[in-house]
Design a protein around this motif. Structure first.
Motif, PDB file in Angstrom:
ATOM      1  N   ASN A  31     -14.415  -5.605  -3.264  1.00 11.24           N
ATOM      2  CA  ASN A  31     -15.210  -4.445  -2.817  1.00 11.24           C
ATOM      3  C   ASN A  31     -16.406  -4.867  -1.965  1.00 11.24           C
ATOM      4  O   ASN A  31     -16.745  -4.208  -0.986  1.00 11.24           O
ATOM      5  CB  ASN A  31     -15.679  -3.621  -4.018  1.00 11.24           C
ATOM      6  N   LYS A  55      -7.220  -0.726  -4.215  1.00  9.17           N
ATOM      7  CA  LYS A  55      -6.400   0.498  -4.302  1.00  9.17           C
ATOM      8  C   LYS A  55      -4.909   0.157  -4.229  1.00  9.17           C
ATOM      9  O   LYS A  55      -4.090   0.725  -4.949  1.00  9.17           O
ATOM     10  CB  LYS A  55      -6.766   1.453  -3.174  1.00  9.17           C
ATOM     11  N   ARG A  99       1.825   0.992  -4.267  1.00  9.25           N
ATOM     12  CA  ARG A  99       0.698   1.848  -4.659  1.00  9.25           C
ATOM     13  C   ARG A  99       1.159   3.286  -4.897  1.00  9.25           C
ATOM     14  O   ARG A  99       0.780   3.915  -5.885  1.00  9.25           O
ATOM     15  CB  ARG A  99      -0.370   1.809  -3.572  1.00  9.25           C
ATOM     16  N   VAL A 131      -4.379   3.394  -6.733  1.00 11.43           N
ATOM     17  CA  VAL A 131      -5.454   4.397  -6.737  1.00 11.43           C
ATOM     18  C   VAL A 131      -5.484   5.095  -5.380  1.00 11.43           C
ATOM     19  O   VAL A 131      -5.260   4.468  -4.351  1.00 11.43           O
ATOM     20  CB  VAL A 131      -6.823   3.714  -7.018  1.00 11.43           C
ATOM     21  N   ARG A 132      -5.759   6.405  -5.386  1.00 11.82           N
ATOM     22  CA  ARG A 132      -5.832   7.144  -4.114  1.00 11.82           C
ATOM     23  C   ARG A 132      -7.072   6.771  -3.343  1.00 11.82           C
ATOM     24  O   ARG A 132      -8.092   6.502  -3.887  1.00 11.82           O
ATOM     25  CB  ARG A 132      -5.868   8.662  -4.411  1.00 11.82           C
ATOM     26  N   TYR A 187       0.822  -1.219   0.000  1.00 12.33           N
ATOM     27  CA  TYR A 187       0.000   0.000   0.000  1.00 12.33           C
ATOM     28  C   TYR A 187       0.853   1.264   0.000  1.00 12.33           C
ATOM     29  O   TYR A 187       0.563   2.224  -0.723  1.00 12.33           O
ATOM     30  CB  TYR A 187      -0.928  -0.005   1.224  1.00 12.33           C
TER      31      TYR A 187
END
Length: 200
Positions: free
Chosen positions: A185, A194, A108, A199-200, A104
């Motif tokens: 999700n 994410k 990310r 992705v933010r 993360y």
């Protein structure tokens, strides 16, 4: 997704994708976790070199599978190989909070800023930050942190997320299968989407 205490246990572990797939198949066929543990002990289900390693593989893979909701079995079975490997990676991230944080906070972030690679120096910075934030990590030796870094690189490579370059590795942003993405999700694991896709 539940956060767990940081652990350096991953230094002794592998990606174990074939083993993960076998456990999911057996569970999907109606076997219990106890059945799988018995098969591992009695029939060396995972072709381990020693009984101790067989137990370690079985316990680790079962923990990973249990970190995801049982409803993933059918989605996993219907998925292509690349998606199945990402399911395995997601299970590792869900069961190992420090590895999740690495993906993360390092992978990310690199994808977000458009730098599709990370270097050994990024791994060192990550661990240095964690040592300042966490007493437990602060007590780990440099040798342990080096091995952990190598382990993390191997996990990402085997999941198809990076190449195998020595110092600076290219990151391959995965195109998530819609069924896999929806499943994450729907099961309070959108944060993994994410982490994997930058992705933010």
């Amino acid at each position: 997704m539940k956060r767990k205490e940081y652990s350096a246990g991953a230094v002794k572990l592998s990606f174990w994708f074939m083993e993960f797939r076998k456990v999911v198949e057996l569970l999907d066929m109606g076997n219990s976790y106890e059945d799988i543990k018995r098969l591992s002990q009695e029939e060396n289900l995972f072709a381990a070199p020693t009984p101790a390693r067989a137990k370690q593989i079985c316990n680790t893979v079962v923990t990973r599978v249990q970190s995801l909701n049982a409803s993933f079995y059918s989605v996993f079975s219907d998925s292509d190989l690349a998606t199945q490997k990402l399911f395995n990676l997601a299970a590792i991230m869900a069961s190992d909070t420090l590895f999740f944080d690495f993906v993360y906070e390092v992978v990310r972030e690199k994808l977000i800023i458009g730098s599709n690679e990370f270097a050994d120096s990024d791994i060192r910075i990550f661990f240095k930050d964690k040592q300042q934030q966490d007493e437990k990590v602060a007590g780990w030796t440099d040798a342990t942190l080096k091995r952990l870094g190598r382990c993390y690189k191997t996990m990402l490579y085997e999941a198809g997320m990076t190449d195998k370059a020595k110092d600076t590795r290219k990151i391959f942003r995965p195109i998530l299968d819609p069924a896999f993405e929806h499943w994450l999700n729907d099961h309070d694991m959108g944060i993994l989407v994410k982490a994997l896709t930058g992705v933010r």
